[in-house]
Design a protein around this motif. Structure first.
Motif, short mmCIF file in Angstrom:
data_model
loop_
_atom_site.label_atom_id
_atom_site.label_comp_id
_atom_site.label_asym_id
_atom_site.label_seq_id
_atom_site.Cartn_x
_atom_site.Cartn_y
_atom_site.Cartn_z
N GLN A 131 0.84 -1.21 0.00
CA GLN A 131 0.00 0.00 0.00
C GLN A 131 0.88 1.25 0.00
O GLN A 131 0.62 2.22 -0.73
CB GLN A 131 -0.92 -0.03 1.22
CG GLN A 131 -1.85 -1.25 1.20
CD GLN A 131 -2.37 -1.62 2.58
OE1 GLN A 131 -1.69 -1.42 3.59
NE2 GLN A 131 -3.57 -2.18 2.64
N THR A 134 2.45 1.77 -3.36
CA THR A 134 1.48 2.32 -4.31
C THR A 134 1.35 3.83 -4.09
O THR A 134 1.28 4.61 -5.04
CB THR A 134 0.13 1.61 -4.15
OG1 THR A 134 0.34 0.22 -4.29
CG2 THR A 134 -0.88 2.08 -5.18
N VAL A 176 -0.35 -5.50 -7.19
CA VAL A 176 -1.44 -4.69 -6.65
C VAL A 176 -2.55 -4.68 -7.69
O VAL A 176 -2.35 -4.20 -8.80
CB VAL A 176 -0.97 -3.26 -6.33
CG1 VAL A 176 -2.13 -2.42 -5.77
CG2 VAL A 176 0.17 -3.28 -5.32
N GLY A 177 -3.71 -5.25 -7.34
CA GLY A 177 -4.73 -5.48 -8.36
C GLY A 177 -4.12 -6.40 -9.40
O GLY A 177 -3.58 -7.46 -9.07
N GLN A 194 -7.27 -5.08 -5.44
CA GLN A 194 -7.89 -3.77 -5.69
C GLN A 194 -9.35 -3.84 -5.28
O GLN A 194 -10.05 -4.76 -5.65
CB GLN A 194 -7.80 -3.43 -7.17
CG GLN A 194 -8.56 -2.17 -7.53
CD GLN A 194 -8.70 -1.99 -9.05
OE1 GLN A 194 -7.93 -2.53 -9.82
NE2 GLN A 194 -9.68 -1.21 -9.45
N ARG A 195 -9.79 -2.87 -4.50
CA ARG A 195 -11.22 -2.73 -4.20
C ARG A 195 -11.73 -1.48 -4.88
O ARG A 195 -10.98 -0.52 -5.03
CB ARG A 195 -11.43 -2.56 -2.70
CG ARG A 195 -11.33 -3.83 -1.96
CD ARG A 195 -12.52 -3.96 -1.01
NE ARG A 195 -12.45 -5.24 -0.36
CZ ARG A 195 -12.85 -5.47 0.88
NH1 ARG A 195 -13.37 -4.49 1.60
NH2 ARG A 195 -12.77 -6.66 1.39
N MET A 199 -8.51 2.10 -10.56
CA MET A 199 -7.30 1.29 -10.52
C MET A 199 -6.18 2.09 -9.85
O MET A 199 -5.91 3.22 -10.24
CB MET A 199 -6.89 0.90 -11.94
CG MET A 199 -5.72 -0.01 -11.86
SD MET A 199 -5.11 -0.76 -13.35
CE MET A 199 -6.46 -1.48 -14.16
N PRO A 200 -5.52 1.50 -8.83
CA PRO A 200 -4.41 2.24 -8.22
C PRO A 200 -3.26 2.37 -9.21
O PRO A 200 -3.13 1.53 -10.11
CB PRO A 200 -3.99 1.36 -7.04
CG PRO A 200 -4.94 0.22 -6.98
CD PRO A 200 -5.73 0.19 -8.25
N ALA A 369 -5.99 6.75 -0.53
CA ALA A 369 -6.68 5.46 -0.56
C ALA A 369 -7.20 5.10 0.82
O ALA A 369 -6.77 5.67 1.83
CB ALA A 369 -5.71 4.37 -1.02
N TRP A 377 -5.88 -5.39 0.85
CA TRP A 377 -6.54 -4.70 -0.26
C TRP A 377 -6.32 -3.19 -0.16
O TRP A 377 -5.95 -2.68 0.91
CB TRP A 377 -8.05 -5.01 -0.35
CG TRP A 377 -8.87 -4.78 0.89
CD1 TRP A 377 -9.33 -5.76 1.74
CD2 TRP A 377 -9.37 -3.54 1.44
NE1 TRP A 377 -10.05 -5.20 2.77
CE2 TRP A 377 -10.10 -3.85 2.60
CE3 TRP A 377 -9.26 -2.21 1.05
CZ2 TRP A 377 -10.72 -2.87 3.40
CZ3 TRP A 377 -9.87 -1.22 1.84
CH2 TRP A 377 -10.60 -1.56 2.98
N GLU A 379 -8.23 0.49 -1.72
CA GLU A 379 -9.30 1.13 -2.51
C GLU A 379 -8.83 2.54 -2.84
O GLU A 379 -8.69 3.38 -1.95
CB GLU A 379 -10.60 1.18 -1.68
CG GLU A 379 -11.74 1.82 -2.44
CD GLU A 379 -13.00 1.93 -1.58
OE1 GLU A 379 -13.13 1.18 -0.59
OE2 GLU A 379 -13.83 2.79 -1.90
N TRP A 380 -8.56 2.76 -4.12
CA TRP A 380 -7.93 4.02 -4.53
C TRP A 380 -8.98 5.13 -4.54
O TRP A 380 -10.05 4.97 -5.10
CB TRP A 380 -7.27 3.84 -5.90
CG TRP A 380 -6.24 4.90 -6.15
CD1 TRP A 380 -6.31 5.91 -7.05
CD2 TRP A 380 -5.00 5.04 -5.46
NE1 TRP A 380 -5.17 6.68 -6.96
CE2 TRP A 380 -4.36 6.17 -5.99
CE3 TRP A 380 -4.38 4.33 -4.43
CZ2 TRP A 380 -3.13 6.61 -5.54
CZ3 TRP A 380 -3.14 4.78 -3.97
CH2 TRP A 380 -2.53 5.90 -4.52
#
Ligand SMILES: C[S@@+](CC[C@H](N)C(=O)[O-])C[C@H]1O[C@@H](n2cnc3c(N)ncnc32)[C@H](O)[C@@H]1O
Length: 383
Positions: A131, A134, A176-177, A194-195, A199-200, A369, A377, A379-380
């Motif tokens: 995370q 990212t 990631v994703g 990825q939630r 898309m991150p 995020a 996970w 979530e971006w």
């Protein structure tokens, strides 16, 4: 749980952790961790004794570590067969766990409590690096939102680094994703789902040169006893333990300086020692959330002071404050959508990933995020 009597607070903390490990889609390997926290919540004598510990000792989590430590060391029959060893698959779980755990806690109550009295609960979750990476990718990496000149070498400071696993985030591979990043030959790959719809960005990092960790109680990976306690603080889940051992190997191969001390007191000197040619990334995963409000303000003042001389970016992956179900504000003071704070209060705990860059007389901030507490996970949110 703030208004509950102490014993009920301990029980509620244990049940909250158990619930976190037993969502409807939980993999089978999570059953043991959920059941361990249920067993703690159901043991009245243990809960009553833990209630005398100060709240900041995280009694239910501390008890889980003490039980795990004793089970690994003493291999009690039949309980030990439920615990995974690092690098091995998760042993089968069955209903025999509950009576075995209750009997063990009763027999070894004094030993469990003795450990809880002298030890601190100190968990390191290297999966959070996915995370954080990212987030760094979004602000500094190639193709990121504010890319730095190619080839520029960043300095990294990891606040609350524990065993220093976060100091090696450029040595792990990330998935990631659906996007992979990081060295293809890395010995550890961290996967993060990825939630949500956005898309991150790729977790591609700039070059990282000097790196320093800060921790009030650094974990010395060359000390077998410290390592055994670090492993005991990890949830007894096969994948968690395997990535912990892989990350420990990376940290041992690449020793990096860790300064012992309170992060607010030590940070100015650590920053002052970083050569001026390096832009600075200060990373904080589940660290500044533990600072009392005046100390958190102190941290922000140190970063703003540094920003007057050189740009410094603070990436925080932290739950909301105040710590607990009433959390409503980001540690960085980021403006949060009302729905996010509401969701936090209603549906339990997640972290918020944010970035703040301090420059001479200015501060730029970005809510990036929301993120699972153990790196599973992201979530971006940043557009
Ligand atoms: C929950 S752990 C997180 C460790 C690591 N960052 C991770 O995410 O896996 C918090 C760490 O912060 C350290 N810590 C807490 N308060 C601190 C302070 N005021 N100064 C320095 N370290 C602190 C603790 O000792 C612990 O190692």
């Amino acid at each position: 749980v703030g208004g509950l009597p102490e014993a009920e607070q301990v029980r509620a903390q244990a049940l909250e952790v158990a619930a976190g490990w037993s969502p409807p889609d939980a993999p089978e390997s999570w059953q043991l961790t959920a059941a361990l926290f249920e067993a703690i919540s159901e043991h009245d004598a243990l809960v009553a004794a833990l209630a005398s510990l100060p709240a900041d000792r995280l009694a239910a989590l501390l008890a889980s570590a003490a039980i795990t430590f004793l089970v690994r060391r003493d291999r009690p029959v039949p309980l030990a067969r439920y615990w995974p060893d690092p690098g091995s698959p998760q042993p089968a779980f069955d209903p025999g766990f509950h009576p075995a755990a209750a009997a063990f806690i009763s027999e070894r109550l004094d030993d469990v409590l003795a450990l809880c009295t002298v030890r601190r609960y100190q968990m390191n979750e290297v999966a959070r690096c996915a995370q954080i990476a990212t987030g760094i990718g979004a602000i500094a990496g190639p193709g990121g939102l504010s890319p730095s000149p190619a080839g520029q070498v960043f300095a990294l400071v990891d606040l609350g680094t524990g065993a220093g696993l976060g100091l090696h985030l450029d040595r792990y591979r990330y998935l990631v994703g659906t996007r992979a990043a990081g060295p293809a030959d890395a010995s550890l790959t961290l996967s993060c789902a990825q939630r949500g719809a956005s898309m991150p960005p790729p977790a591609s990092l700039p070059l990282i040169g000097p790196r320093t960790g800060i921790d009030v109680a650094p974990i010395d990976l060359s000390d077998p006893a410290a390592l055994a306690w670090l492993e005991a603080c990890a949830p007894p889940e096969a994948a968690t333990l395997s990535r912990l051992s892989a990350a420990v190997e990376v940290a041992r191969r690449h020793p990096a300086p860790v300064v012992a001390g309170d992060l607010v007191d030590v940070l100015p000197d650590v920053l002052a020692r970083i050569p001026a040619r390096h832009p600075v990334l200060v990373v904080d995963a589940y660290a500044s959330v533990f600072l009392p409000p005046d100390r958190l303000a102190g941290l922000i003042a140190v970063l703003a002071d540094t920003g007057r001389v050189r740009p410094v970016t603070w990436l925080s992956l932290d739950p909301l404050v105040p710590l607990g179900p009433e959390g409503r504000e980001s540690v960085q003071g980021l403006e949060l959508p009302a729905s996010l704070a509401r969701d936090y209060q209603q549906h339990g705990v997640f972290a918020v990933l944010g970035a703040v860059t301090f420059g001479p007389g200015w501060r730029r901030e970005r809510l990036l995020a929301r993120a699972h507490p153990s790196g599973q996970w992201i979530e971006w949110l940043d557009r």
